[in-house]
Write a protein that holds these residues in place. Structure first.
Motif, mmCIF file in Angstrom:
data_model
loop_
_atom_site.group_PDB
_atom_site.id
_atom_site.type_symbol
_atom_site.label_atom_id
_atom_site.label_comp_id
_atom_site.label_asym_id
_atom_site.label_seq_id
_atom_site.Cartn_x
_atom_site.Cartn_y
_atom_site.Cartn_z
ATOM 1 N N HIS A 205 -103.581 -46.438 -7.325
ATOM 2 C CA HIS A 205 -103.278 -45.300 -6.455
ATOM 3 C C HIS A 205 -104.057 -45.448 -5.162
ATOM 4 O O HIS A 205 -105.105 -46.108 -5.099
ATOM 5 N N GLY A 206 -103.542 -44.822 -4.102
ATOM 6 C CA GLY A 206 -104.279 -44.810 -2.855
ATOM 7 C C GLY A 206 -103.379 -44.711 -1.644
ATOM 8 O O GLY A 206 -102.159 -44.581 -1.744
ATOM 9 N N ARG A 207 -104.016 -44.775 -0.481
ATOM 10 C CA ARG A 207 -103.329 -44.818 0.817
ATOM 11 C C ARG A 207 -103.903 -46.024 1.553
ATOM 12 O O ARG A 207 -105.103 -46.107 1.767
ATOM 13 N N ALA A 208 -103.051 -46.948 1.907
ATOM 14 C CA ALA A 208 -103.447 -48.183 2.598
ATOM 15 C C ALA A 208 -104.124 -49.168 1.665
ATOM 16 O O ALA A 208 -103.883 -50.370 1.771
ATOM 17 N N ALA A 209 -104.963 -48.720 0.752
ATOM 18 C CA ALA A 209 -105.566 -49.587 -0.255
ATOM 19 C C ALA A 209 -105.359 -48.936 -1.614
ATOM 20 O O ALA A 209 -105.327 -47.712 -1.737
#
Length: 705
Positions: A351-355
């Motif tokens: 999970h995440g945003r960008a990474a």
């Protein structure tokens, strides 16, 4: 004290051969009791892919290569392939089924080394034998994402036992066939293709009798993610149709598995479907409940849903952990796993945003707790192995760590690398770049995400008054993302005094559907503008505006060429296996999977044909004045050489400095070590020529014109 040398002239221990040798990222891990299997490329062996395995217990020894040359474990379904093998337990050792790249047939293999609880014994395992017939035309029958479901006579698998996890066997399991996605090419027209889910006998009878293969599922033009329920009574899968791509709209289906010697699928019904909802993975939570990753709220989150008994309206789903984060990614390759159930009832999920981090998710409370490892990027390549409570195994990386196979104990929180023996030849850590993630805004206030890698070499620095050169790396896709991980190709440049900036332009994944859809009907505009925005930000922060380059492959090659035609920002470009002619690409010059991708990227065909023509670099050669290097694989079926040849024909009468390097035997993306070396050295030679770098190890590129 570091020696002062001009940017671009710094000596570096990271040569092109080091980069080529380092391209051995493990892929497609699968847990099997105490074993973990995976595939791994061999650039030095004509770029083939082999099959490896290792045992989880301490002292089991190094990873074992299961197939020597010339075996090449790789599927060509959708041309990008996907999970090319599976393996199941038997009392006398595992049984593996895999796809061989050269003929795309499916083979059966029984490894020659069998491990028992207290000893390891060798026996002469038979050579792989074909399970599928030879196609009428080369690679005319292709297979991907195989599974081997047990016959129901053994009894249902435990409700808490996730797919891929097998305990020690006390009873011989029974298998009669392998189920997988089959792709059939009916003619030389690359779009004359159909797909279905089929059952292939494991006894090899279909190798000589194609009628022995049974069709289980058809209907949708594209298929992915076949999964059998724990009790063996249901099959779930994903489907979609042109002009949608799997990140646009997909449907989740379930069918009943009819009992009998030749199992069939009946009572097929939709479980989840909605316009502009993308479902990218499905797994069974229990015999009548599914987990799936979808983006009805604009972010790929994990949902739980009971399956309907008939084709009634979809039931309400529960979002297990609603966040403005991605728990999945673009389904370029069937078989990707961004989450999996654990024996405890929890899930493991990226999970995440960008990474992408790795966490343990409680599906009842929604609590998400990340594992503690030094890895900053976990890919959609997860599996579960070992006895309960199970071990999490996945492919992970970090800016200072290569992509490696990592085992995590979810209860203790301990971790270790499983493929250490093949990761020892690594670049010196002190020469690796130090990434800086940045978000800049364009003229309209829209965010543009990038990662900047300034020039870095512990032994050298530049004169104080000199401004650094930069190369913008443009990722492919364009529905993709450039992760922040150790990348020897980037280090090749930064350690020589050339900065790199990776641009996750509008259209990239990792930032929700709205950011992805900034590119809708705007390909060639938004991506180019975002690259220019990042380049301008670099200049504002000290980069040399006269020494900016842009490079990319596939869709990144398109953006690089379009940037030369549409702006004067870049002094040169490296354009690799690109799309250059949208009209040609839309009318038969690419494979079926992406043949209607431009409907969303550019506009409806043929209504917007003029837009296709106007944006194509092949029709804008008169606007290009900067030198460029064009790199192309001659066996590329996704971006075929004809696009480069047409482009070069239209600049033939112009005194435009350029070089064209074509590589026999290479497909979409370069896999052979000699090609990787030649391409990198040619690219550095371009920058030496255009930016005036005086190097003794690399000659300035000789232009064809």
């Amino acid at each position: 004290m570091p020696t002062r040398l001009p940017y671009g002239t710094w000596p570096s221990p990271i040569d092109a051969a080091t980069v080529a040798a380092g391209e051995t990222t493990p892929n497609w891990p699968q847990g099997l009791a105490e074993e973990v299997w995976w595939t791994e490329p061999r650039p030095a062996e004509d770029g083939r892919v082999t099959l490896c395995r290792v045992w989880l217990d301490e002292g089991a020894g190094p990873a074992e290569d299961l197939l020597g040359a010339p075996w090449n474990i790789r599927s060509r379904v959708n041309e990008y392939g996907g999970r090319p093998y599976t393996v199941v337990s038997r009392l006398d050792g595992p049984l593996a089924v895999f796809v061989e790249f050269s003929d795309q047939r499916m083979y059966r293999m029984e490894p020659g080394l069998v491990r028992h609880p207290e000893e390891m014994v060798s026996r002469a395992g038979p050579s792989p034998t074909p399970l599928t017939p030879a196609p009428d035309r080369h690679a005319g029958l292709r297979y991907v994402e195989p599974i081997v479901p047990e016959l129901p006579s053994r009894g249902a698998r435990a409700e808490s036992e996730p797919s891929g996890l097998s305990a020690h066997l006390d009873v011989e399991p029974e298998y009669d066939d392998v189920w997988c996605i089959r792709e059939v090419h009916h003619s030389d027209d690359p779009t004359d293709v159909s797909r279905d889910i089929v059952a292939i006998p494991l006894d090899g009878s279909a190798a000589d009798d194609p009628q022995a293969i049974r069709v289980l599922v058809d209907g949708d033009h594209f298929l992915a993610c076949p999964r059998v329920s724990p009790d063996g009574r249901h099959l779930a899968w994903l489907g979609w149709n042109h002009p949608d791509m799997p990140w646009d709209t997909t449907t989740l289906w379930v069918g009943d598995i009819a009992a009998g010697h030749h199992r069939t699928i009946t009572n097929v019904r939709r479980v989840a479907a909605a316009p502009n909802q993308s479902i990218v993975q499905v797994e069974w939570a229990s015999r009548d409940t599914l987990y799936y990753c979808a983006d009805p709220d604009g972010w790929w989150n994990i949902h739980r849903q009971r399956i309907p008994e008939t084709d009634e309206p979809p039931l309400d789903a529960v979002n297990l952990c609603q966040r403005e984060e991605e728990f999945g990614g673009a389904l370029w390759q069937p078989g990707s796993t961004w989450f999996l159930p654990l024996p405890s009832g929890d899930l493991v999920a990226t999970h995440g945003r960008a990474a992408m981090s790795l966490g343990r998710l409680n599906p009842n409370s929604g609590q998400l707790v990340d594992v503690d490892t030094p890895h900053t990027e976990w890919f959609g390549k997860l599996t579960v192995a070992g006895p309960a409570p199970g071990r999490i195994v996945g492919v992970a990386a970090a800016p200072d760590r290569p992509s490696e196979l990592v085992e995590v104990a979810p209860v203790e929180g301990t971790w270790r690398v499983l493929n250490r023996s093949v990761r020892e030849a690594a670049a010196p850590g002190d020469h690796l770049p130090r990434p800086e993630t940045r978000t800049v805004t364009d003229a309209s206030g829209q965010p543009v995400h990038a990662t900047v890698y300034p020039p870095h070499n512990p032994d050298v620095c530049a004169p104080e008054t000199e401004r650094p050169p930069y190369v913008l790396f443009v990722h492919g896709g364009p529905t993709g993302r450039a992760p922040v991980v150790r990348n020897l190709e980037i280090a090749f440049f930064t350690s020589r005094g050339i900065g790199v900036a990776e641009v996750n332009y509008g259209g990239s994944t990792g930032h929700g559907r709205d950011y992805r859809e900034r590119l809708r009907h705007n390909w060639g505009l938004v991506d180019v503008a975002d690259c220019v925005t990042v380049a301008q930000a670099l200049v504002a922060q000290g980069a040399d505006p006269q020494r900016l380059a842009i490079r990319g492959g596939s869709a990144g090659g398109w953006t690089s060429a379009a940037a030369l035609a549409g702006t004067d920002t870049f002094a040169c470009a490296t354009i690799k296996f690109p799309i250059l002619d949208l009209v040609g690409w839309r009318t038969g010059e690419t494979h079926d999977f992406e043949s209607q991708y431009l409907e969303s990227l550019v506009g409806p065909w043929p209504d917007t044909r003029d837009r296709y023509a106007a944006r194509s670099p092949v029709n804008q050669t008169d606007r290009i004045s900067a030198p460029f290097l064009l790199l192309q694989g001659l066996d590329d079926r996704i971006c075929p050489p004809v696009q480069c040849e047409r482009f070069l024909e239209r600049i033939r009468d112009r005194a435009l400095p350029h070089a064209y390097r074509a590589f026999s035997g290479e497909q979409h993306g370069f896999r052979r070590s000699e090609t990787i070396v030649a391409a990198l050295e040619s690219e550095l030679g371009l920058y030496c020529r255009v930016f005036g770098f005086d190097r003794t190890d690399i000659a300035a590129l000789e232009f064809d014109q």
